[in-house]
Design a protein around this motif. Structure first.
Motif, short mmCIF file in Angstrom:
data_model
loop_
_atom_site.label_atom_id
_atom_site.label_comp_id
_atom_site.label_asym_id
_atom_site.label_seq_id
_atom_site.Cartn_x
_atom_site.Cartn_y
_atom_site.Cartn_z
N ILE A 1 -10.18 4.16 -11.75
CA ILE A 1 -9.80 3.69 -10.42
C ILE A 1 -8.60 2.77 -10.60
CG2 ILE A 1 -10.53 2.42 -8.36
CD1 ILE A 1 -12.28 4.83 -8.71
N TYR A 2 -7.45 3.20 -10.09
CA TYR A 2 -6.20 2.46 -10.24
C TYR A 2 -5.94 1.67 -8.96
CZ TYR A 2 -5.15 5.75 -14.06
OH TYR A 2 -5.19 6.49 -15.21
N SER A 3 -6.20 0.36 -9.00
CA SER A 3 -5.92 -0.45 -7.82
C SER A 3 -4.42 -0.43 -7.54
CB SER A 3 -6.40 -1.90 -8.02
OG SER A 3 -5.58 -2.55 -8.97
N TYR A 4 -4.06 -0.68 -6.30
CA TYR A 4 -2.63 -0.72 -5.97
C TYR A 4 -1.95 -1.82 -6.80
CZ TYR A 4 -4.12 2.02 -1.90
OH TYR A 4 -4.66 2.97 -1.07
N GLU A 5 -2.64 -2.93 -6.97
CA GLU A 5 -2.10 -4.03 -7.76
C GLU A 5 -1.83 -3.59 -9.21
OE1 GLU A 5 -3.83 -8.24 -9.37
OE2 GLU A 5 -4.19 -7.76 -7.27
N TYR A 6 -2.77 -2.84 -9.79
CA TYR A 6 -2.62 -2.34 -11.15
C TYR A 6 -1.44 -1.36 -11.24
CZ TYR A 6 -3.85 -0.32 -15.70
OH TYR A 6 -3.83 0.12 -17.01
N THR B 1 0.85 -1.19 0.00
CA THR B 1 0.00 0.00 0.00
C THR B 1 0.88 1.24 0.00
OG1 THR B 1 -0.14 -0.01 2.41
CG2 THR B 1 -1.91 -1.13 1.23
N PRO B 2 0.39 2.34 -0.59
CA PRO B 2 1.18 3.57 -0.61
C PRO B 2 1.34 4.14 0.80
CG PRO B 2 -0.55 3.65 -2.26
CD PRO B 2 -0.83 2.47 -1.38
N ARG B 3 2.56 4.48 1.12
CA ARG B 3 2.86 5.15 2.38
C ARG B 3 2.87 6.66 2.17
NH1 ARG B 3 7.97 6.37 3.95
NH2 ARG B 3 8.78 4.89 2.45
N ASN B 4 3.30 7.07 0.96
CA ASN B 4 3.40 8.50 0.63
C ASN B 4 3.21 8.66 -0.87
OD1 ASN B 4 3.85 11.23 0.74
ND2 ASN B 4 5.98 11.08 1.39
N ILE B 5 2.49 9.71 -1.27
CA ILE B 5 2.25 10.00 -2.68
C ILE B 5 2.58 11.47 -2.89
CG2 ILE B 5 0.56 10.02 -4.56
CD1 ILE B 5 -1.10 8.12 -2.61
N GLN B 6 3.41 11.76 -3.89
CA GLN B 6 3.82 13.15 -4.16
C GLN B 6 3.80 13.42 -5.65
OE1 GLN B 6 4.86 15.50 -1.81
NE2 GLN B 6 4.30 14.04 -0.23
N LEU B 7 3.48 14.66 -6.01
CA LEU B 7 3.67 15.13 -7.38
C LEU B 7 5.05 15.77 -7.43
CD1 LEU B 7 0.24 16.80 -8.19
CD2 LEU B 7 1.08 14.57 -8.94
N ILE B 8 5.90 15.27 -8.33
CA ILE B 8 7.25 15.81 -8.49
C ILE B 8 7.41 16.16 -9.96
CG2 ILE B 8 9.73 15.37 -8.25
CD1 ILE B 8 9.01 13.31 -6.06
N ILE C 1 5.32 7.38 -5.79
CA ILE C 1 4.64 6.62 -4.73
C ILE C 1 5.69 5.86 -3.95
CG2 ILE C 1 2.98 4.80 -4.16
CD1 ILE C 1 1.49 5.50 -6.75
N ALA C 2 5.73 6.11 -2.64
CA ALA C 2 6.57 5.33 -1.72
C ALA C 2 5.66 4.28 -1.11
CB ALA C 2 7.17 6.22 -0.64
N TRP C 3 6.02 3.01 -1.32
CA TRP C 3 5.21 1.90 -0.83
C TRP C 3 5.61 1.52 0.59
CZ3 TRP C 3 1.18 0.70 -3.90
CH2 TRP C 3 1.25 1.11 -5.22
#
Length: 99
Positions: A87-92, A3-10, A16-18
């Protein structure tokens, strides 16, 4: 499942840091082209007839302008062209990242 721990726009990328310490980076154009939405992919009725999914396949210059978590299993991205129904599943997402 990761699961994502952190999501950032760079810049033009979504980072995405998992939760396992790994990281994934996605260009907005590529995320938009990979949208799992019925608008982009199309959908079939019970008889197998395809509807939609015949639009553009490339989205030059499109960026991610925001996102929202969907339950505990997915993300929904807001794109600069107004699209936001995929909808983008984490698996996808992990599949798109080649993991």
């Amino acid at each position: 499942m990761k699961t994502p721990r952190n999501i950032q726009l760079i810049g033009t990328e979504v980072a995405i840091a998992w939760d396992d310490g790994s990281e994934s980076y996605f260009q907005g154009e590529k995320l938009r082209a990979a949208s799992p939405s019925a608008e982009t992919r199309g959908e079939k009725d019970i008889l197998g007839n395809q509807y939609g999914g015949d639009g553009p396949r490339e989205f030059p210059g499109v960026t991610v302008v925001g996102w929202a978590r969907v339950g505990n299993y997915a993300l929904r991205f807001d794109f600069s062209d107004g699209h936001n129904s995929g909808i983008y599943s984490y698996e996808y997402l992990l599949e798109l990242a080649g993991r």
